[in-house]
Design a protein around this motif. Sequence first.
Motif, PDB file in Angstrom:
ATOM      1  N   HIS A  24      29.048  56.095  83.045  1.00  0.00           N
ATOM      2  CA  HIS A  24      29.264  56.829  81.798  1.00  0.00           C
ATOM      3  C   HIS A  24      27.916  57.226  81.223  1.00  0.00           C
ATOM      4  N   SER A  26      25.658  57.997  78.295  1.00  0.00           N
ATOM      5  CA  SER A  26      25.573  57.818  76.845  1.00  0.00           C
ATOM      6  C   SER A  26      24.154  58.166  76.414  1.00  0.00           C
ATOM      7  N   LYS A  36      22.613  62.917  69.166  1.00  0.00           N
ATOM      8  CA  LYS A  36      23.676  62.293  69.966  1.00  0.00           C
ATOM      9  C   LYS A  36      24.903  63.202  70.015  1.00  0.00           C
ATOM     10  N   HIS A  37      25.200  63.848  68.892  1.00  0.00           N
ATOM     11  CA  HIS A  37      26.328  64.780  68.860  1.00  0.00           C
ATOM     12  C   HIS A  37      26.085  65.934  69.839  1.00  0.00           C
ATOM     13  N   HIS A  40      26.552  64.809  73.485  1.00  0.00           N
ATOM     14  CA  HIS A  40      27.962  64.763  73.886  1.00  0.00           C
ATOM     15  C   HIS A  40      28.561  66.168  73.995  1.00  0.00           C
ATOM     16  N   ARG A  41      28.112  67.086  73.139  1.00  0.00           N
ATOM     17  CA  ARG A  41      28.604  68.461  73.178  1.00  0.00           C
ATOM     18  C   ARG A  41      28.248  69.134  74.497  1.00  0.00           C
ATOM     19  N   GLU A  44      30.427  67.650  77.288  1.00  0.00           N
ATOM     20  CA  GLU A  44      31.791  68.191  77.221  1.00  0.00           C
ATOM     21  C   GLU A  44      31.839  69.642  77.669  1.00  0.00           C
TER      22      GLU A  44
END
Length: 141
Positions: A24, A26, A36-37, A40-41, A44
Amino acid sequence: MTEKPQKRKNGMAAEIEKLAVSGHLSPPRWMSRPEKHDFHRVIEARKAVGNPVLRTEYELLVDHVECRSRLAALRTLLRRALRDAKDYAPSEKHAANLILQMNSTTSLSRRLARELGLSAATRIPEKPPAPSTPNRQDTET
């Protein structure tokens, strides 16, 4: 025979080793919440087009997110420097230096985006739209 104790890995090497075990991705702990946002964006976005981020691209992704964050901070500094340049002459030189830093940071960000497959030049092509039939208007005279 005695086994040598393994050295403990610190920093990015430890993060990558942990990723190899967990599978995973992270963000690193030192990243801010907005970074961090964005991290993850990007993950995705790549998943959505069927091209997930690989563990080997982890450092590249971290650099890209950090570079984009630095660019946002430079823009804020530049706006302030340009506003102050009207009243104070040395601020003009400061603003010019910020513009140079912004240019180099932007080019680095674009290069990293290309390497991650996030730029328009390297996007996965979408299915072409179905050919449409033209509207025929019969005119009778």
